[in-house]
Design a protein around this motif. Structure first.
Motif, mmCIF file in Angstrom:
data_model
loop_
_atom_site.group_PDB
_atom_site.id
_atom_site.type_symbol
_atom_site.label_atom_id
_atom_site.label_comp_id
_atom_site.label_asym_id
_atom_site.label_seq_id
_atom_site.Cartn_x
_atom_site.Cartn_y
_atom_site.Cartn_z
ATOM 1 N N GLU A 1 47.537 40.809 34.497
ATOM 2 C CA GLU A 1 46.404 41.448 33.850
ATOM 3 C C GLU A 1 46.150 42.849 34.184
ATOM 4 O OE1 GLU A 1 43.279 39.006 32.625
ATOM 5 O OE2 GLU A 1 41.833 40.736 32.637
ATOM 6 N N ASN B 1 40.837 35.832 36.464
ATOM 7 C CA ASN B 1 40.667 34.927 35.132
ATOM 8 C C ASN B 1 41.454 33.887 35.527
ATOM 9 O OD1 ASN B 1 38.631 36.639 33.943
ATOM 10 N ND2 ASN B 1 40.455 38.279 33.567
ATOM 11 N N LYS C 1 35.316 34.477 39.890
ATOM 12 C CA LYS C 1 34.604 35.328 38.819
ATOM 13 C C LYS C 1 34.093 34.293 37.848
ATOM 14 C CE LYS C 1 35.905 38.220 34.943
ATOM 15 N NZ LYS C 1 36.844 38.909 34.123
ATOM 16 N N GLU D 1 32.308 38.108 31.453
ATOM 17 C CA GLU D 1 33.251 38.408 30.456
ATOM 18 C C GLU D 1 33.766 36.981 29.834
ATOM 19 O OE1 GLU D 1 36.116 41.151 32.695
ATOM 20 O OE2 GLU D 1 34.814 42.787 31.927
ATOM 21 N N ARG E 1 32.286 37.194 43.197
ATOM 22 C CA ARG E 1 32.485 38.339 42.559
ATOM 23 C C ARG E 1 30.990 38.595 41.799
ATOM 24 N NH1 ARG E 1 36.257 39.875 38.751
ATOM 25 N NH2 ARG E 1 36.947 41.912 39.636
ATOM 26 N N LYS F 1 32.217 45.416 43.184
ATOM 27 C CA LYS F 1 33.282 46.695 42.649
ATOM 28 C C LYS F 1 32.177 48.053 43.367
ATOM 29 C CE LYS F 1 35.377 44.796 38.820
ATOM 30 N NZ LYS F 1 36.038 44.995 37.329
ATOM 31 N N ASP G 1 32.867 50.016 36.261
ATOM 32 C CA ASP G 1 34.289 49.066 36.281
ATOM 33 C C ASP G 1 35.132 50.454 36.739
ATOM 34 O OD1 ASP G 1 35.973 47.276 36.233
ATOM 35 O OD2 ASP G 1 35.991 47.142 33.955
ATOM 36 N N GLU H 1 43.792 51.133 36.391
ATOM 37 C CA GLU H 1 43.508 50.593 35.120
ATOM 38 C C GLU H 1 42.832 51.602 34.092
ATOM 39 O OE1 GLU H 1 40.879 47.193 35.231
ATOM 40 O OE2 GLU H 1 40.517 47.396 33.180
#
Ligand code: GCU
Length: 682
Positions: free
Chosen positions: A159, A202, A280, A284, A318, A359, A364, A392
């Motif tokens: 990812e 994820n 996580k 999301e 997280r 983070k 993000d 990203e």
């Protein structure tokens, strides 16, 4: 190899003597250090180097290495060799000088310290900075946590990975061939990184099946261990249900507790030095404790208890918890507030072996963000920072963007906790204001099977700098870059200067032609996170809003009239951000909703004219990259030169696409002409 003239002044080592029991243990970082030194010195100096042990004769051409304990039991640590780096985990001390009666030495506080010392020695040697007269020096990392997160999926995809398929997985299992995993561990150790979470946050629960642990995860751990790299696993919160066949994954359910306890026992059976778990949850679409009416702390503590029964494994929980179905029609809604809203009131509710992974910015990994206020809001509960080496939102490694200057700004930001100096890098230190023993650094890296690792040879500067900053967070981004260039490309001063100046221009240029003044990156946020798409920011639930309309743009995050996010910072910082007159221009639109005609403090230009100018200037800088690189042809190896030349030509073109798309979008929206008549005639 070093040029002969430089090599002539370097220490003429012909034997590396490895002290202690570890010398015979192939899996020990001490034995690895011995092998690396023999291999490295012989390649750098172009001469034969032998490996010896405690019984080998010593000469002035011998380099003796070992832990401090091995030295003291075998020959006594000379008093001058007890400086403080040796008192800290992973620390090392090096005395490169030698004479007829004494040999050069590398001492480690522990086995890993010896290996880090070996790489530090090789680094200086390869840069032509070591001679027999060099003074002794030592170093120890500021924080114990210096980890990588890979977002690798078990099907072999990654990812947000831009360097090919996974080194770790393929077809639902760990790969048979782990040769690149070993190289990765070596690469990590060479820059001081000591841990890696190998699968995507994820997470796929099947990683925890006994077959997967026995036949796969164990092999990965065994492969990386000789480099002092410990592995951790990202967990899927719903694994008790989806893998264990239970009716629930409620963290307070006895059967769920029992399932995680047993599973963790199994994990430790195959990986006795497990780094820990990364979670996580409630993020999301991922399941989590909130799905069962439990607190985030209750969720984290479930894993913390399971780990505590075995070793020093940590739960990295997280803080990236937010609602991705936020309603934009409510002016108080703000994704940026989520981390503090979800976690600050739980300070102290997490068990000792939990670390909240934050983070660096509240949204993000954008091209410009303020520092996450959560780093100032946890005290009893430990936190670590999360950076992203994978680009990203930063061109996904088709663009060269050197990120260390951004990280350096984050790390040297003063959060003014309780009105006292509180640099982020000090907060992330056991010696810092909160005295967190287990704090430090994580970064999403996502290397892949591509021979370039990250997909772009220049992107490796980011991985290098990340490791070095995690070790010594006050390091200077440019100095690290020059070091990397000397080690990776050439010690030729012209190459070092050219690569350094080009890469130092990349982040400002990228910010110039993407999102300015804290508006965020302005890439497509719905799908790819690549390429310009300012319209995609608004009108959806992801909360990366700009609230741009015909007259004004930016998020009002003030306490007085906006979402209140600015008030999450300690008082002095909050006051700066509350007022457009004191908010730095580069974060103006992060904190304030202002007319396009609002004048900037630094230049007096209007916001819209700044947008136009910055986009033209940023893209113009990128246009210089191909020609600057072309001058290095023949001074670096042809294959890598050609790879980078191709990428930079693409980047130059894409910067124009960025420039024109963003300028056209805001010109159309605002109807305000460009003073310099560029945008008006599109
Ligand atoms: C970003 C990224 C996702 C990732 C997420 C995370 O939103 O686009 O792919 O899963 O961050 O950090 O968990």
């Amino acid at each position: 190899p070093l040029p002969a003239s430089t090599a002539a002044n370097s220490p003429a080592i012909d034997t590396v003597v490895v002290l202690g029991e570890e010398a015979r243990d192939e899996t020990s970082p001490v034995a690895t250090a011995g092998r690396e030194l023999v291999d490295g010195i012989s390649k750098i100096l172009g001469r034969a180097v032998a490996l010896g042990d405690a019984s080998s004769p010593r000469t002035s051409s011998t380099l003796v290495i070992g832990t401090r304990d091995a030295f003291s039991s075998l020959e006594g640590v000379p008093s001058s060799s007890s400086p403080s780096p040796l008192d800290h985990s992973d620390g090392y001390w090096i005395d490169p000088s030698s004479s007829s009666s004494s040999s050069a030495r590398i001492l480690g506080h522990d086995a890993r310290g010896v290996l880090y010392g070996a790489f530090a020695y090789l680094s200086k040697l390869a840069q032509g900075e070591l001679s027999v007269e060099s003074a002794a020096w030592g170093s120890a990392p500021q924080a114990p946590v210096r980890w990588i997160n890979q977002w690798d999926n078990m099907d072999g995809s990654i990812e947000r990975g831009y360097g090919g398929r996974s080194l770790f997985f393929e077809g639902g299992a760990v790969r048979d061939d782990l040769a690149r995993v070993k190289e990765y561990a070596r690469l990590m150790a060479s820059v001081g990184l000591n841990g890696i979470v190998i699968n995507n946050v994820n997470a796929n629960a099947s990683l925890l099946s006994e077959a997967s642990l026995r036949d796969g995860v164990k092999r990965v751990a065994d492969t990386m261990r000789p480099y002092g790299v410990r592995i951790g696993l990202a967990l899927n919160f719903d694994a008790p249900r989806t893998l264990g066949g239970l009716a629930t994954s409620d963290p307070l359910d006895a059967a769920v507790v029992e399932w995680w306890t047993r599973t963790t026992q199994l994990v430790y059976h195959y990986v006795p030095d497990l780094l820990g778990y990364t979670i996580k949850a409630n993020s999301e679409g991922q399941p989590g404790p909130l799905s069962y009416g439990r607190t985030l702390a209750e969720g984290a503590n479930l894993f913390a208890r399971a780990l505590a029964a075995h070793g020093d494994g940590l739960v990295f929980y997280r803080a990236f918890v937010y609602d991705h179905h936020l309603r934009e029609d409510n002016p108080k809604n703000d994704r940026a507030s989520a981390a503090v809203d979800f976690f600050a009131h739980l300070d102290g509710a997490f068990l000792d072996n939990v670390v909240v992974q934050v983070k660096f910015g509240p949204i993000d990994f954008q091209v410009r963000e303020p520092v996450s206020p959560l780093l100032a809001r946890l005290r009893k509960t430990k936190a670590a920072i999360e950076f992203m080496v994978a680009q990203e939102y930063m061109g996904q490694q088709t663009h060269a963007v050197y990120l260390a200057p951004q990280w350096q700004e984050v790390l040297s930001f003063d959060l003014r906790v309780d009105g006292k100096p509180s640099l982020v890098r000090d907060i992330l230190s056991p010696a810092g204001p909160f005295a967190w023993p287990t704090t430090g650094y994580t970064a999403v890296v996502n290397v892949g099977r591509d021979t370039t690792w990250l997909g772009h040879h220049l992107a490796m500067a980011n991985l290098y700098a990340y490791g070095r900053l995690a070790w010594a967070p006050a390091s200077d981004a440019r100095a690290l870059l020059d070091e990397w260039t000397r080690l990776t490309w050439s010690t030729d001063a012209e190459v070092v200067a050219a690569v350094g100046s080009l890469l130092m221009d990349t982040w400002p240029a990228y910010e110039g032609h993407s999102g300015n003044l804290g508006i965020q990156t302005l890439c497509d946020i719905l799908y790819t996170h690549y390429g310009p798409s300012p319209a995609s920011q608004d009108g959806n639930g992801w909360g990366q809003w700009t609230r741009a309309d015909a007259t004004a743009l930016g998020m009002d995050r003030t306490v007085a009239t906006g979402t209140g996010f600015a008030g999450q910072y300690p008082r002095e910082v909050a006051a700066v951000y509350e007022d457009p007159a004191t908010t730095p221009d580069n974060l103006l639109l992060w904190f304030h909703h202002v007319p396009y005609t609002h004048p900037l403090k630094s230049s007096g230009k209007t916001v819209i004219q700044h947008f136009y100018d910055a986009h033209y200037e940023g893209a113009a800088t990128v246009q210089t990259f191909p020609a600057r690189w072309a001058r290095l042809r023949g001074k670096v190896d042809d294959a890598r030169w050609a790879h980078v030349a191709f990428k930079l030509a693409y980047q130059a073109g894409h910067a124009l696409v960025w420039r024109d798309s963003v300028c056209r979008f805001y010109h159309a929206l605002s109807g305000i002409a460009d003073d310099k008549q560029r945008v008006n005639n599109y």
